[in-house]
Structure formats: C-alpha cells, structure tokens
Design an enzyme around this catalytic site. Structure first.
Site, PDB file in Angstrom:
ATOM      1  N   SER A 216      -1.288  -0.337  -8.644  1.00  0.00           N
ATOM      2  CA  SER A 216      -0.576   0.727  -7.925  1.00  0.00           C
ATOM      3  C   SER A 216      -1.098   0.803  -6.508  1.00  0.00           C
ATOM      4  O   SER A 216      -2.240   0.421  -6.227  1.00  0.00           O
ATOM      5  CB  SER A 216      -0.827   2.067  -8.608  1.00  0.00           C
ATOM      6  OG  SER A 216      -2.144   2.505  -8.348  1.00  0.00           O
ATOM      7  N   ASP A 217      -0.261   1.288  -5.596  1.00  0.00           N
ATOM      8  CA  ASP A 217      -0.822   1.706  -4.325  1.00  0.00           C
ATOM      9  C   ASP A 217      -1.720   2.899  -4.648  1.00  0.00           C
ATOM     10  O   ASP A 217      -1.601   3.524  -5.715  1.00  0.00           O
ATOM     11  CB  ASP A 217       0.250   2.071  -3.303  1.00  0.00           C
ATOM     12  CG  ASP A 217      -0.331   2.094  -1.885  1.00  0.00           C
ATOM     13  OD1 ASP A 217      -1.571   2.100  -1.744  1.00  0.00           O
ATOM     14  OD2 ASP A 217       0.446   2.116  -0.920  1.00  0.00           O
ATOM     15  N   TRP A 218      -2.629   3.206  -3.714  1.00  0.00           N
ATOM     16  CA  TRP A 218      -3.659   4.217  -4.018  1.00  0.00           C
ATOM     17  C   TRP A 218      -3.013   5.597  -4.224  1.00  0.00           C
ATOM     18  O   TRP A 218      -2.522   6.214  -3.297  1.00  0.00           O
ATOM     19  CB  TRP A 218      -4.696   4.219  -2.900  1.00  0.00           C
ATOM     20  CG  TRP A 218      -5.867   3.301  -3.149  1.00  0.00           C
ATOM     21  CD1 TRP A 218      -7.182   3.643  -3.009  1.00  0.00           C
ATOM     22  CD2 TRP A 218      -5.874   1.935  -3.588  1.00  0.00           C
ATOM     23  NE1 TRP A 218      -7.996   2.566  -3.336  1.00  0.00           N
ATOM     24  CE2 TRP A 218      -7.223   1.515  -3.695  1.00  0.00           C
ATOM     25  CE3 TRP A 218      -4.896   1.015  -3.932  1.00  0.00           C
ATOM     26  CZ2 TRP A 218      -7.605   0.232  -4.105  1.00  0.00           C
ATOM     27  CZ3 TRP A 218      -5.260  -0.266  -4.348  1.00  0.00           C
ATOM     28  CH2 TRP A 218      -6.597  -0.625  -4.431  1.00  0.00           C
ATOM     29  N   GLY A 219      -2.958   6.015  -5.463  1.00  0.00           N
ATOM     30  CA  GLY A 219      -2.373   7.320  -5.758  1.00  0.00           C
ATOM     31  C   GLY A 219      -0.868   7.281  -6.002  1.00  0.00           C
ATOM     32  O   GLY A 219      -0.221   8.331  -5.999  1.00  0.00           O
ATOM     33  N   ALA A 220      -0.310   6.095  -6.239  1.00  0.00           N
ATOM     34  CA  ALA A 220       1.158   5.994  -6.375  1.00  0.00           C
ATOM     35  C   ALA A 220       1.662   6.278  -7.788  1.00  0.00           C
ATOM     36  O   ALA A 220       2.863   6.360  -7.997  1.00  0.00           O
ATOM     37  CB  ALA A 220       1.632   4.606  -5.949  1.00  0.00           C
TER      38      ALA A 220
END
Ligand code: BGC
Length: 658
Positions: A216-220
């Site tokens: 995931s993108d960071w926090g996605a």
C-alpha cells in the site's frame, strides 16, 4: 520458508509492516527487509534518526527530459549502489503516473504526459536499480494524477482511457520485473485502489503479468481485509488495527486461508529474492562519481526553449547574473521524495567564471519579498544598472519545493508576480536577457517570453544543477533535453475535482493528444528542445517487417558543433472508426553527432503499437487502414512523413476505402 511453516498469528502479523520502513521479522525468523524513498535519491530514515545524507539526483521529470534510456539505466544503478551503502533493500520508486495536468503538485516525481516515454524510462530505471540486487516499487497504481484531497477522491476513468493512457507505463515497467508495486491513495471509479480487485488482481497480476508483492501507499488502506481479498499483500506502515481487523475477518470466515497464504508466500518470496540478490550488491562508484553523474544528467535534462542568439555566452563577455535561485539552484520538489544532500553548490556566477575565465561576471541575488520593501527596491535599482552595463543578463527564476509539493496542487502556472517583474525590468534594459526557469511541470511564460532573448528550462535538477547550468550557458555542454510535457498557452484550471470525484472527461486526449486534436496553439509542444547545433533529416524509408514496419531515416549535424538530437517517431491513423489522437509517440532515439556527421536511425514499429483499446472487443485492436508515420524533432516539428497501408489479417471488418 513457506506460509505453511507459520502460525496464523505470524502470517497476519506479516501482512502489515514493522514500524515505518520494515517488513516484520517475526521475532528473528526472517532477515530484515528495509524500504526507502525514492525516486530522485535515497531518503533513508532509520527509527529515531533524521534522513541519512545522500546524492540528490535530478527528479524523474528532469530525467525524462533527457530522453536518454542509458542515463535512466545509469541513474538506477547509482541509486541501487547508494541503497546498498544504506542497507536498503527496496527503493520506493519509480513513480510512473501520467502528467495529466501541469497542476499536479507531484508532477516532478513523474516522467511524462506520454505513456510511451514514461514506460521506456521507468523500464531502464528499474533494470538499473535491480541489477544491483536492490528492489524497486513502481508507484502509484493507478490513475493518481493530482494531490488535492488525495485520500478521498475517485478518479473516474473509462476503460479505454485507462488502458491507453494510465496503464501502459505500468505495463512496460512490469516487463522489467519490479520486485514490488505500490497502490495509489485515490479511488478508481468509486473503489479504493487498495481494495480494487479488478485493478490489482485482474489487471496488474493477470493482464500485466506482475507476480511480485503489492504494497500500500503509506496509509492508503481503509479496510485491511478487503485489501487482502484484492491481493494487496502488505499494508505500510505498521498498523495495530490492521492485525486486529484481519484476525476478526478470519474468525468470521471473511478471508480464507488461501487468500492469506497467497500474500504471505509472495512476501516470503520477496525476502528470499532479496537474500539471493545479495551477491549482486557491489558498490563500484564513489560518492563523488555519483555527484559527477548527477551533473551529467542535469546537463542533458535542460531544455533550450528559445534562443534568438544570446546563448551560448561568448568569450570575454560581461555577464550579469541575478535571481535568488542562482545561488543554489532547486534540487527537487517537496514531500517524501526530498533528499537530504550535504552538497552545497557554488553560486552560478562563481561557476561561470570557473567554466570560462574570460567572462566578466557580476552577480546579485536581488533578495526581496516585495518590491515595496526598501531593501528590495535598492537591490533592484542596482541590478538594473548592472544589467544595463552588461553584454548579457541571466535571470534565474522558477518553481521550487514550496510550489511543487506532495500533498497539494499548483494553483497557477505562472511564476510569482515578483519574479515576472524582475524578468521584465531586466529585459527592458538588456536586449540579450537569458531566463533560466526551474520547474517540475509546465510554466506559463506568456507574460514575458516575448521580451527576452533566450529561455533555458532546467527542471528540478538535483545537487549538480548549478554546475550543469554553467556548462550549458558557456557552451561547454550543448543543450539536448526535450520537453516531456506540453507547455500550454491557455491558463489551465487547477484540476481539483469536486472533492469527491474527478472526471477524466478528456478521455485519451491528454497533453499533446488533446492540443493536436483541438488544433490549438501551445507555448511549446511536447518533444520540443533546441540545440546549439542544427540537424537535417532525410531519406525516410518504411519497409514491412515481420513485426510490422521498419522505419529508417538519416540525420545530419550541419553545424560546426558536436550535439545530440532526440529523433522522435509518431504514428496516427488517417480515418479511424473510433476517435483517436492525431499522432502518438511510438519511438525515440537519442543520437550524438560530431560536426558534419550523419547517422541512420532505425525504428522497429509493431502492429501492436498501432492498436487502440477497444471497449467493444474488450481488448487491443489494430485497425486495418492507412496510417501516417512521421519523424521529427518535436511533436510539432515533424520533418519527414510517409503514409502506409496497414494490413491486419483476421481483423474485424474495416470501412472500405472510398
Ligand atoms: C507517498 C509515497 C511514499 C511513501 C513513503 C507516501 O505519502 O505517496 O510515494 O513512497 O509516502 O514515504
């Protein structure tokens, strides 16, 4: 080790990271696997520490302006070596999203408005990094084309546009076998990319053949269980809630052992791949060699947009340099790609003197916030006197990490009023004014371009920018960069969507595809870039080949100066059954020619390259018919063209020629 060797708790633990930058080590069962940003240098942050110092390379949009595959490979290799020194296993790069609009605050991290150019450079970059035994993470998958409200808005893209514009760079990148792919923050057609099964499983894994880890993108991630079902293997960074959510979903039978094991096995395979790649991890270059490479790339990335003769500077000239950005240049944009370099560049005027001691160079920063400030006004008055008495004036202006930054979009394409005023004041007293412009994307120059003699657009070009600039201005280097995006004439509304959805109503007509279809003028077209040399194109021939066509031509340097030219091949169907761009980039070669030298350039053009995505057939279709193949120095400086009939055996019926 396989998933079957782990307990269910260990498996679920592995599906979310350890802290910000690591994969879970399961109490020592697994070796460390460490991630770092990307893409213009290493931003390595170990717990409790500031980012380690690293080489600030030119940004990807600068790299793309070189149109040089070999440089993309070399930059990848050097980033790989720097990753080895910092014990980084996976570089969170490259970003291959399309520059859909010049307003995207993160455009400097991306390669181009054109998917072919973006894909070619991403492919080389990935091969470069991974040749060093370091993995890459191609990001942000997919249709992540602006920053405003980036966690919430849905990119509404039709299937054809997705396949023709927003996926091809990922498809080409996938051919380089990146170790990982990072999903985007945004939703795609109403579903979060992190849980978009069609996007991640059907398209990325099955259609594009990607068999690595999706992270995931960071926090996605919104719902970890739904993301797992869509085959998202790793949530980053660590989240306690993710483990709890997975456990609960498992207990309720919402996620199966099969789904968990598939992701765990891919993560274990990634760890094994990193271990097996260890023998490749050799550092062959010193930090100063990396810096030299950053200078070389920056030099090739500069695009000479206009030159009525002021450049290059001539022997013995009196030169006046001004503008705040002449001091250190602009290394990059803002956000997670920001590299902490400890290189402090010398001011441009000093480097000009060093490059050509015959020049009489004077420089003033003319530091101001507002012309109303007394200090600023005195500085300007002094600058005007110095500019009037000089043979040539160089004004250094442009965007920076405040205007072009992750997390927000550009609200305007013009320079600040203060910088525009500075250009106009200096140009009013010196007819040989050269403007150097920094930017991560297109800049609106319409307010001042007619008053100045020459414009050099240098992108955001890393720590070697000022050195490269001094070489280009004095003629020690010959500009050879080309625009990787169109510079529009009309102001572009900031692409903000309505905070819920962003409708991609232009369809496939992005960038030059749109301007050419509308027949509208642009300030500078895609592919444009001048040289101190002149090149003549001749002898275009097109022959059928096994794949499709072999297109060949000759290019001659008719000037007295060695130079590089980017030869561009475009193709367009003459009477398509579906609306298509007038022409699209299908090939490019950067060649180096000595004075008077001529070279033959050969392109291989496949029938597949002429295809469009047919929603009716749910697949790629090359239509039988007449196509125009053109070659030239930019998308609007086409020097030679040939019409060819494309015969496609067994294709669906085509309208008969009248
Ligand atoms: C960015 C990614 C980056 C990650 C880790 C995110 O906010 O979108 O590109 O790799 O942070 O820094």
């Amino acid at each position: 080790m396989k998933a079957k060797d782990l307990t269910i708790d260990e498996k679920l633990t592995l599906l979310t990271g350890d802290g910000n930058w690591r994969l879970e080590r399961l109490g020592g069962k697994l070796p460390e696997l460490f991630f770092s940003d990307g893409p213009c240098g290493l931003r390595t942050v170990r717990e409790g520490e500031h980012a380690l110092k690293a080489t600030a390379f030119p940004t990807p949009s600068a790299l793309a302006s070189t149109w040089n595959r070999a440089l993309a490979r070399e930059m990848g290799e050097l980033l790989g070596e720097e990753a080895i020194e910092r014990e980084v296993d996976v570089l969170l790069a490259p970003g291959v999203n399309i520059k859909r609009t010049p307003c995207n605050g993160r455009n400097f991290e991306y390669f181009s408005e054109d998917p072919y150019l973006a894909g070619e450079l991403a492919y080389e970059y990935i091969l470069g990094v991974q040749s060093k035994g370091v993995g890459t993470s191609v990001k942000h998958f997919a249709a992540n084309n602006r920053e405003y409200d980036r966690f919430y808005q849905s990119s509404e893209v039709d299937d054809r546009t997705l396949h023709e514009i927003y996926l091809p760079a990922f498809a080409r990148a996938a051919e380089a076998k990146p170790w990982t792919v990072m999903c985007a923050y945004n939703l795609l057609n109403g579903v979060y990319c992190s849980e978009h099964k069609k996007l991640l499983k059907t398209i990325l894994r099955e259609e594009l053949g990607f068999d690595g880890v999706i992270l995931s993108d960071w926090g996605a991630v919104v719902d970890r269980a739904k993301a797992l079902k869509a085959t998202l293997d790793l949530e980053m960074p660590h989240s306690d809630a993710a483990f709890a959510r997975l456990k609960e979903a498992y207990a309720r039978g919402e996620i199966t052992d099969g789904e968990i094991d598939a992701s765990v096995d891919r993560l274990l395979a990634l760890v094994e791949k990193a271990q097996k790649a260890r023998p490749l991890r050799k550092v062959l270059h010193t930090a100063s060699e990396r810096h030299e490479a950053a200078v070389r790339i920056a030099a090739e990335a500069a695009v000479l947009l206009k030159n009525d003769g002021a450049l290059p500077l001539c022997e013995g000239e009196r030169v006046f340099v001004c503008g705040k950005k002449a001091k250190t240049g602009v290394f990059g944009g803002g956000g997670s790609s920001c590299v902490d370099s400890d290189f402090s560049p010398a001011p441009l005027e000093e480097l000009l003197r060093k490059e050509d001691p015959s020049l009489a160079v004077d420089g003033r920063e003319i530091c101001f916030h507002d012309w109303g400030e007394l200090h600023g006004l005195f500085g300007l008055r002094e600058g005007i006197v110095l500019a009037r008495n000089a043979d040539k004036a160089i004004v250094v202006v442009g965007c920076d990490a405040d205007t072009d930054c992750e997390g927000c979009d550009r609200m305007q394409l013009t320079l600040s009023p203060v910088e525009e005023d500075l250009i106009r004041h200096i140009a009013a007293v010196n007819r040989q004014t050269v403007v150097v412009v920094y930017g991560g994307s297109a800049v609106d120059m319409s307010g001042w371009i007619d008053c100045v003699n020459a414009v050099l657009y240098v992108n955001f070009n890393g720590e070697g920018g000022n050195e490269a600039l001094a070489k280009l201005l004095t003629g020690a280097e010959n500009p050879s960069g080309k625009l990787q995006e169109s510079f529009p004439l009309v102001p572009i509304a900031s692409a903000r969507g309505n905070t819920f959805t962003d409708v991609y109503s232009e369809g496939v007509f992005v960038g030059y595809r749109g301007y050419d279809a509308a027949g509208s003028s642009v300030l500078f077209p895609f592919g444009h870039g001048l040289s101190y040399s002149q090149f003549v194109y001749s002898d275009l021939t097109v022959h059928p080949s096994e794949e499709g066509f072999e297109v060949s031509l000759k290019v001659k340097n008719v000037s007295g100066r060695a130079g590089k030219e980017v030869v561009q091949l475009y193709a367009g169907q003459k009477f398509p059954l579906i609306s298509r761009p007038v022409r699209e980039l299908k090939g490019f070669e950067k060649i180096c020619l000595a004075p008077g030298e001529q070279k033959r350039v050969v392109f291989s053009l496949s029938l597949r390259a002429l295809a469009y995505w047919s929603p009716a057939l749910d697949g790629w279709r090359t239509e039988e018919g007449e196509y125009t193949l053109s070659v030239g120095s930019s998308s609007r400086d086409l020097r030679l063209a040939a019409d060819v009939w494309v015969h496609v055996p067994d294709a669906p019926s085509t309208r008969a020629p009248k």
